[in-house]
Design a protein around this motif. Structure first.
Motif, short mmCIF file in Angstrom:
data_model
loop_
_atom_site.label_atom_id
_atom_site.label_comp_id
_atom_site.label_asym_id
_atom_site.label_seq_id
_atom_site.Cartn_x
_atom_site.Cartn_y
_atom_site.Cartn_z
N PRO A 502 0.99 -1.20 0.31
CA PRO A 502 0.00 -0.17 0.09
C PRO A 502 0.91 1.03 0.12
N LEU A 503 1.63 1.30 0.53
CA LEU A 503 2.37 2.59 1.06
C LEU A 503 3.19 2.70 -0.22
N LEU A 504 3.56 2.37 -0.94
CA LEU A 504 4.36 2.76 -2.88
C LEU A 504 3.73 2.70 -4.11
N THR A 505 2.46 3.08 -3.03
CA THR A 505 0.81 2.88 -4.02
C THR A 505 0.51 4.63 -4.22
N PRO A 566 -4.73 -5.41 1.87
CA PRO A 566 -3.59 -5.52 3.21
C PRO A 566 -3.04 -3.95 3.53
N HIS A 567 -2.67 -3.94 4.70
CA HIS A 567 -2.41 -3.35 5.74
C HIS A 567 -0.78 -3.37 5.15
N PRO A 568 -0.56 -1.28 5.84
CA PRO A 568 0.70 -1.18 5.37
C PRO A 568 2.08 -1.75 5.94
N LYS A 569 3.35 -1.92 5.03
CA LYS A 569 4.73 -2.76 5.21
C LYS A 569 5.41 -1.45 4.85
N LEU A 570 6.63 -1.65 5.87
CA LEU A 570 7.59 -0.89 5.16
C LEU A 570 8.22 -1.34 5.68
N GLU A 571 9.60 -1.42 4.23
CA GLU A 571 11.32 -2.34 4.94
C GLU A 571 12.17 -1.44 4.31
N ILE A 572 12.78 -0.34 4.91
CA ILE A 572 14.60 0.19 5.15
C ILE A 572 15.95 -0.52 5.50
#
Lengths: 759, 302
Positions: A502-505, A566-572
């Motif tokens: 989602p966050l990438l969208t 889906p719920h957001p995810k963030l991987e840095i």
């Protein structure tokens, strides 16, 4: 002719006075009658509004009969008569009403009446003051002062305070003022102890606000008494008083407030609340003795917490008193360190609890308000320090507020105020939500959060560019559906290289909304005002109906999205954040989005585009003649406004997981316009405040008034706002100027009702 | 009343040829031709409803005439461009700035912001640069503030920059409008009744300001004005419109003696007016204006 008087020869015999006077008399009595009728109707309506749940919600006639034909209606009619008398004899009352202390007195009474009539007092039973009084009567084991307080003492104290303060104001005897102060403080203490007494006896978690409101009301009464006793001025000058307080040592009030709050949190607040136990700071330390908690948290609970508090408080108080910039920086740094220490101690506390006793739940569960209150108080300290940093002693040109302040000083003052406000707002936004109950956290994330973003976005279109957009919700829908498509939650799947989290969208949703904004903007550019509003209204409907009709099996129609977004995810790198079902993390996600948007928009407002928007809003023809490309500026307004709602759409889609077209209806669109107008068109903080207040209020009223009445109270508030503060809650500088200018030109044009024309 | 053929046609700012503007059956401008030379102050006068403001609106692209042609060389050295059918802000960009008959400032903006709006229409930085606070955008911001302050000082409003435009006095608002027009760096300035509603003192200052703008900035000025004294004192040439048509053109002296003009103002026939003008040489146009004649005090002030 040398005199300016009318020559006697040209005037006919003066008209006989009796008819004229009779007419004037008629006029007066007609006005009085109208006013009386208005006040009585107002009282009647108020009586209908403040009713208890009677009759069935469908049988309005019966409900009306029940509420209108009861003796209690006489009370409200009497209120109407009192208001009538107040308006009519305002001339006589005025000389006293302007004296110092009258306003705080009125405010105190209002707060007490509201908290004892409208607010809840005891959540476990969901009762108001009267209900609690009945409970107290029935139960034994309460101290006699508590029984008295709920029985007769509270109202008696209010009545006594009013009488004594009134006497003090009229006779100008200081001693009466001091008596009121004592009465007010006694009332506050009694309310506090009585309520604690009830809580101790009854048990259970209490989130009600009535008792706190009452305490604050009594403290305001005490303040009114002190004002009457201390100030002998003929006319109250609250603004001047506030200026003097703030100018004496800028930031000192915040430092004192922070010290009180922090002391309260360390000494009294609950820091750790595992299953039905409330442990304060010291008891939490005892509870963690012997566990494998890390040394930082252990020391923090033992002595470091207090040291943090004392060091920060002393540094800040010294900095604000001495007005030394270096001390200010030290205090701000210390506050930051203390916040970080508190934060990590809280984290390791809950980590240990979650690990050793699994039924305590996950990390960040079971914490009391204490730790977060301490963090907020450090925020207050930091705000106080910000004042000192912005305005140290050397630059304090105006020693007394009576001297005319130079523009530079005013500028410094404004910037200091703003910095302090930002620090406080940030501290509250970060550390207040964890203290809320699950219910309110849910409200915060599902009701408020999205609307904060939407209001900020719509403010660009409506507030800055002056284009009334009633179909704003359409862009929100476009954003939400774009996210749903790209995460594979719609029947049509995206190509695999486009399938994303989602966050990438977000960038794609923004682009989609930009295009939608231009598509709506382009054909409507020639339209203005009402016509534009109607076309945008149509646009909103079109998008909703298109989503309903499911063209090309894209939106899945009224069935809504499936599978859920889906719920957001963030991987840095190795750092990974996942959002799940908990509400709080979403709040921080939103806070980040909001902060970015607000900073960008704040810059935009003061850029050439922001000024061009204001110019178009003020006078489009003149803007064109000054070389402003109005087409481009308007399109940009639509596009930038729309892109904000893309953020909101993405957030909403991935937070709820499921949505269907009914969520994007016209009503919501109009609500967002209402938030912006209520908060103050064209003002960023205003739009946010408007959205926050108007989404909070219906939820708050849920537990305070009958459910069916909620919108009526909201409506009453909006109405009152438009009459008494037409520029909004926190008006924009530019808009305020606009309205005040109009006000001078024609008093009747701005407010919903003409000034002085009411009743 | 045929205009003098100009020696050098490159020196023409506005070349208006046979424009006709109709609103339904009403003819607002009827076959009007005129030429405005570079660097001159050209006044357009005429009774109410003569079509003066319509002419302005045609020149600035607000109205599109049904017939005729308007060529513009906005700034010195520009090649001629037709203004017909062009948008107002495009024509403004070509070097035409204007003020309005009824003041049209942005009342809720401060005075300096009013001027900045105009100055900034020549700038490049877009919304993204503004949002991200790019260095070039900040520089432009500083530049526009400096330029706007310079203009404000020029029109004598240097101290009033942070006041709201709506809180300025009437005469100050007029001057602010001129400053805003100058903000777009025009080659020609169109002033629509700049002296309306100002007092004699302000009128004198205004006349001085107009001449100074014309002289120092080499800006051609097209002026609509009812105040004959102002017109006669600043204008190099005058064009007279009546009922949508041009009835006279010439220097102030020529216009004052022109029987057709006097007739238009007095409402008599041209012959009567000519006879009157010769019979009573002291009856000049100055005295036929609708305003009361100047007092002794004003006369001595001149």
């Amino acid at each position: 002719m040398t005199t300016l008087e009318t020559p006697p020869t040209t005037t006919p015999t003066p008209p006989p006075p009796p008819p004229a006077m009779r007419r004037a008399g008629n006029e007066t009595s007609r006005v009085l009658l109208k006013r009386l009728a208005g006040c009585l109707i107002g009282g009647f309506v108020l009586g209908l509004m403040v009713n208890s749940k009677e009759g069935s919600p469908d049988d309005f006639g019966f409900v009306f009969h029940q509420t209108a034909l009861k003796p209690r209606m006489l009370i409200f009619l009497a209120i109407g008569v009192v208001i009538f008398a107040g308006i009519t004899f305002w001339g006589y009352l005025r000389q006293h009403a302007r004296r110092p202390g009258v306003r705080p007195l009125g405010m105190g009474i209002l707060v007490i009446v509201v908290s004892q009539v409208v607010l809840n007092w005891y959540d476990p039973q969901t009762v108001k003051f009267n209900g609690l009084r009945k409970l107290v009567d029935k139960s034994s084991g309460l101290s006699s002062t508590t029984t008295w307080f709920f029985d007769w003492l509270s109202w008696t104290l209010v009545a006594l305070s009013v009488v004594v303060t009134g006497a003090a104001i009229v006779t100008r005897r200081r001693v009466f003022g001091w008596v009121t102060t004592v009465l007010g403080i006694a009332g506050a203490v009694l309310a506090w102890t009585a309520h604690s007494d009830v809580l101790d006896l009854g048990g259970g978690i209490d989130h009600s606000l009535g008792a706190y409101g009452d305490v604050i009301g009594f403290l305001i009464l005490a303040g009114a008494g002190a004002t009457v006793a201390l100030s002998q001025a003929e006319v109250a000058d609250s603004r001047g008083f506030m200026t003097r307080v703030m100018e004496y040592r800028p930031g000192l009030p915040f430092a004192v407030l922070g010290a009180v709050l922090a002391a309260f949190s360390y000494a009294r607040n609950c820091w750790f609340a595992p299953v039905n136990r409330n442990l304060d700071f010291a008891k939490t330390h005892d509870a963690y003795q012997g566990t494998d908690i890390n040394s930082l948290a252990s020391n923090y609970l033992g002595w470091l917490g207090w040291v943090c508090f004392v060091v920060v408080a002393v540094l800040t108080l010294a900095a604000t008193y001495l007005r030394q910039r270096l001390l200010g920086w030290l205090a701000a740094g210390a506050a930051l360190v203390a916040t970080v220490l508190t934060f990590f101690s809280l984290k390791s506390m809950t980590d240990v609890a979650a690990k050793s006793v699994p039924q305590f739940g996950k990390s960040w569960n079971n914490l009391g308000a204490g730790g977060f209150t301490a963090c907020i108080s450090y925020g207050l300290f930091a705000a106080a320090a910000a004042y000192v940093i912005a305005r140290p002693k050397t630059r304090a040109a105006g020693k007394s507020a009576t001297l005319p302040v130079s523009r530079a000083l005013e500028k410094a003052r404004n910037s200091a105020n703003m910095k302090a406000l930002i620090v406080i707002a940030l501290a509250v936004a970060l550390f207040y939500p964890p203290m809320l109950s699950q219910y309110w956290q849910n409200v915060l994330v599902t009701q408020m959060a999205v609307y904060l973003l939407l209001a900020v976005g719509l403010n660009v279109v409506v507030g800055w560019a002056g284009l009334l957009d009633l179909g704003y919700i359409a862009f929100y829908a476009v954003g939400a559906y774009t996210t749903a498509y790209l995460t594979g939650s719609l029947p049509r799947k995206p190509p695999s290289w486009l399938h994303m989290t989602p966050l990438l969208t977000i960038p794609f949703a923004i682009v989609a909304c930009l295009i939608a904004g231009v598509l709506l903007g382009a054909p409507t550019l020639r339209l203005r005002g009402d016509y534009l509003a109607i076309v945008t209204l149509g646009f909103g409907e079109i998008i909703q109906i298109v989503a309903q009709n499911n063209p090309g099996n894209f939106t899945n129609g009224p069935r809504g999205v499936e599978p859920p977004v889906p719920h957001p995810k963030l991987e840095i790198g190795g750092w990974k954040i996942t959002w799940g079902l908990d509400n709080l993390p979403y709040w921080y996600l939103l806070l980040v989005m909001l902060a970015i948007v607000v900073v960008l928009f704040y810059r935009l407002e003061n850029s050439r585009l922001g000024r061009a928007w204001a110019a178009i809003r003020e006078d489009e023809v003149a803007a064109q003649a000054s070389g402003v490309n109005t087409v481009r500026a308007k399109l940009l307004a639509f596009a930038i406004g729309a892109s904000t709602s893309a953020l909101a759409g993405t957030f909403f889609a991935s937070q709820t997981g499921f949505f269907d077209p009914t969520q994007f209806d016209i009503f919501t669109s109009i609500l967002i316009v209402a938030y912006v107008v209520f908060g103050g068109m064209g003002s960023l903080p205003g739009a946010m405040a408007g959205a926050a207040v108007l989404t909070w209020l219906p939820e708050f009223l849920k537990s305070q008034v009958p459910t069916d009445d909620r919108q009526m109270w909201v409506g009453a508030l909006v109405l009152a706002m438009m009459i008494f503060r037409p520029a909004g809650l926190l008006p924009a500088k530019r808009r305020k100027a606009e309205l005040s200018h109009l006000d001078e030109a024609s008093p009747g044009e701005v407010s919903a009702i003409p000034r002085g024309g009411a009743m | 009343m045929i205009p003098q053929p100009l020696a050098d046609t490159h020196d023409v700012v506005f070349d208006v040829e046979h424009i006709t503007l109709r609103f339904g059956g009403v003819v607002s401008l009827n076959d009007v031709s005129m030429q405005m030379r570079r660097g001159e102050i050209l006044a357009v006068i005429g009774p109410n409803g003569a079509g003066k403001t319509s002419l302005f609106n045609v020149l600035t692209g607000v109205y599109t005439p049904q017939e005729g042609r308007v060529l513009l060389r906005g700034r010195p050295g520009d090649s001629p461009v037709s203004v017909i059918g062009k948008k107002t802000h495009v024509i403004n960009r070509l070097g035409v700035a204007r003020t309005f008959q009824n003041i049209r400032l942005f009342p809720a903006l401060t005075a300096i912001e009013n001027v900045k709006v105009a100055v900034e229409t020549r700038q490049k930085a877009g919304p993204l640069a503004a949002m991200l606070g790019m260095p070039w955008q900040r520089k432009e911001e500083r530049d526009s503030t400096a330029a706007a302050y310079a203009l404000m000082r020029d029109v004598g409003l240097g101290e009033r920059g942070n006041e709201l435009a709506s809180s300025l006095a009437y005469g100050e608002q007029r001057r602010l409008e001129i400053a805003r027009a100058l903000g777009t760096n025009p080659g020609v300035l169109l002033l629509d009744e700049p002296a309306a509603g100002t007092n004699p003192q302000e009128k004198r200052e205004l006349a001085e300001l107009i001449s100074r703008i014309n002289r120092e900035r080499n800006i051609s000025v097209l002026l609509i004005e009812h105040d004959m004294k102002l017109v006669m004192s600043v204008a190099d040439r005058i064009i007279v419109l009546n009922f949508g048509g041009k009835i006279a053109e010439g220097t102030p002296e020529e216009i004052q003696r022109n029987p057709a003009v006097v007739a238009a103002y007095l409402g008599t026939s041209a012959e009567d007016a000519a006879r009157q003008a010769t019979d009573q040489p002291e009856l000049h146009l100055i005295d036929t204006q609708l305003e009361p004649p100047p007092t002794d005090e004003e006369r001595s002030g001149d």
